[in-house]
Scaffold this motif. Structure first.
Motif, mmCIF file in Angstrom:
data_model
loop_
_atom_site.group_PDB
_atom_site.id
_atom_site.type_symbol
_atom_site.label_atom_id
_atom_site.label_comp_id
_atom_site.label_asym_id
_atom_site.label_seq_id
_atom_site.Cartn_x
_atom_site.Cartn_y
_atom_site.Cartn_z
ATOM 1 N N LYS A 245 14.652 106.355 -9.141
ATOM 2 C CA LYS A 245 14.296 105.418 -10.191
ATOM 3 C C LYS A 245 15.036 105.718 -11.473
ATOM 4 N N ASP A 246 15.238 107.009 -11.758
ATOM 5 C CA ASP A 246 15.928 107.409 -12.983
ATOM 6 C C ASP A 246 16.946 108.489 -12.638
ATOM 7 N N PRO A 247 18.238 108.150 -12.564
ATOM 8 C CA PRO A 247 19.255 109.143 -12.186
ATOM 9 C C PRO A 247 19.481 110.217 -13.237
ATOM 10 N N ILE A 292 25.904 98.007 -9.855
ATOM 11 C CA ILE A 292 26.780 97.309 -10.796
ATOM 12 C C ILE A 292 26.129 97.229 -12.170
ATOM 13 N N LEU A 293 24.822 97.013 -12.199
ATOM 14 C CA LEU A 293 24.080 96.973 -13.446
ATOM 15 C C LEU A 293 24.223 98.284 -14.204
ATOM 16 N N TYR A 294 24.017 99.405 -13.513
ATOM 17 C CA TYR A 294 24.154 100.713 -14.152
ATOM 18 C C TYR A 294 25.581 100.930 -14.644
ATOM 19 N N TYR A 317 12.827 97.314 -22.072
ATOM 20 C CA TYR A 317 12.599 98.759 -22.215
ATOM 21 C C TYR A 317 13.532 99.544 -21.293
ATOM 22 N N THR A 318 13.644 99.109 -20.041
ATOM 23 C CA THR A 318 14.485 99.818 -19.077
ATOM 24 C C THR A 318 15.950 99.740 -19.487
ATOM 25 N N TYR A 323 20.640 102.720 -21.460
ATOM 26 C CA TYR A 323 21.714 102.756 -22.455
ATOM 27 C C TYR A 323 21.644 104.040 -23.272
ATOM 28 N N ASP A 324 20.446 104.381 -23.756
ATOM 29 C CA ASP A 324 20.270 105.586 -24.566
ATOM 30 C C ASP A 324 20.574 106.847 -23.767
#
Length: 374
Positions: A245-247, A292-294, A317-318, A323-324
């Motif tokens: 979910k969060d790399p 592709i989104l990432y 939020y995601t 991005y941050d």
């Protein structure tokens, strides 16, 4: 803020939807070059929204009520009469160009015409037609009055972005587009041409990215290395996003090196290290929209562009969290790369190239050489 467009298209080339950010090029998209007598008639093309060739200027048709089917033997005879000193090989080449212009081109194809200083991109919007009207441009007083355009074989075009020819220096594409033929296919340079137009695009089942290096100073090797390292980090995060979910949780550097040692980082790049120059790359391993989104969010973070659009695909939020996370990962490297290399994504207004609202329906009887009146 840098703002790009995503063009999602059907396989027949029609636009399905428009969002922000990435261009998806259909496999059926075709590209053509139509020269304008050494650039002389390019201004006529641009002002009147057409392309035209003079190969059948002596093939006079008194009246076209609805359409006329050109008879190959008659056309070949007209070409021979119009070019009395040409050898058979050249006459055959002219005949092939007439076929390409009248039969093979389609509304929705991309066409390029050139002047001594620029390449002009447009979208063909009409079938071929026959017209004897003279097309003029304004006389600017700087040279002898321009000749009117009288070529009778024409197609309508909506002209879009322009690329300076000096931006092609050092690229093999420069010589390739300088061929002697008036009309020829540019399909084999589809990827290279889109690198000049789009920051990220998908073509032939691969994702590509483009970076322009605008500095005119000597190239800083360390800054180039930083840029390529950041792009590899973006690819790694995109790959890790497949199964997590969060790399960015855990030790990203260790995960990054694991991917490297496993041979899973497949980002390739063709760099033209001139000043100015460019870096073109491909990401063969992106398999779904999330990856592709990432990749795009990371690409945006490198160049400081705010990530916009994609509403309904990913929540605000995601988007901001991803991005941050990239900004934190890159530290000060983006600032150094932008300052020292003046690295920028391509920024072109490509709206005319994707606007299909004026496209005529292509005549299905493409095996015939057919012309319509103006």
């Amino acid at each position: 803020m840098l703002c790009f467009r995503i063009i999602i298209v059907r396989t027949n080339g029609a636009i399905l939807d428009i969002h922000e950010d990435i261009a998806v090029i259909p496999d059926s998209q075709r590209y053509w070059v139509v020269r304008s007598d050494g650039g002389y008639f390019a201004r006529h093309f641009l002002k009147h929204g057409i392309i035209a060739i003079g190969h059948l200027d002596n093939y006079r048709i008194e009246k076209i009520v609805e359409r006329v089917v050109l008879q190959p033997q008659e056309v070949q005879m007209a070409i021979a009469v119009q070019n009395p000193n040409s050898k058979r090989r050249k006459l055959h080449a002219i005949w092939n160009q007439v076929q390409s212009f009248v039969r093979d081109m389609r509304p929705g194809d991309i066409v390029i015409t050139m002047t001594p200083s620029a390449l002009h991109f447009g979208r063909i919007t009409s079938n071929a037609f026959y017209s004897t009207s003279e097309l003029e441009i304004e006389y600017d007083g700087s040279r002898e009055p321009p000749r009117p355009l009288t070529h009778v074989l024409r197609r309508k075009v909506q002209w879009g972005p322009t690329i300076a020819r000096c931006d092609l220096r050092g690229h093999p594409l420069y010589r390739s587009l300088s061929a002697n033929q008036t009309v020829f296919s540019a399909d084999k340079w589809k990827v290279e041409l889109n690198h000049f137009l789009w920051p990220i695009f998908i073509c032939n089942q691969r994702a590509y990215f483009s970076v322009n290096i605008k500095t005119e100073e000597e190239i800083d090797n360390l800054s180039v290395a930083y840029l390529q390292e950041m792009l590899s980090m973006v690819e790694a995060a995109s790959l890790l996003a497949r199964n997590t979910k969060d790399p960015f949780t855990g030790d990203f550097e260790s995960q990054f090196m694991d991917l490297y040692y496993a041979g899973d980082l497949r980002l390739t790049a063709k760099a033209h290290y001139l000043s100015p120059g460019s870096i073109w790359g491909a990401i063969a391993s992106l398999e779904d929209f999330k990856e592709i989104l990432y990749f795009y969010i990371g690409y945006s973070a490198i160049f400081g562009s705010k990530f916009v659009g994609w509403d309904g695909v990913i929540d605000l939020y995601t988007k901001q969290r991803i991005y941050d996370s990239f900004v934190k990962l890159f530290k000060k490297k983006p600032k150094l790369v932008k300052e020292r290399l003046k690295a920028r994504p391509p920024k072109k207004d490509n709206s005319k190239l994707v606007d299909a609202s004026k496209d005529e329906v292509a005549d299905p009887r493409s095996y015939q050489l057919e012309l319509r009146p103006t």
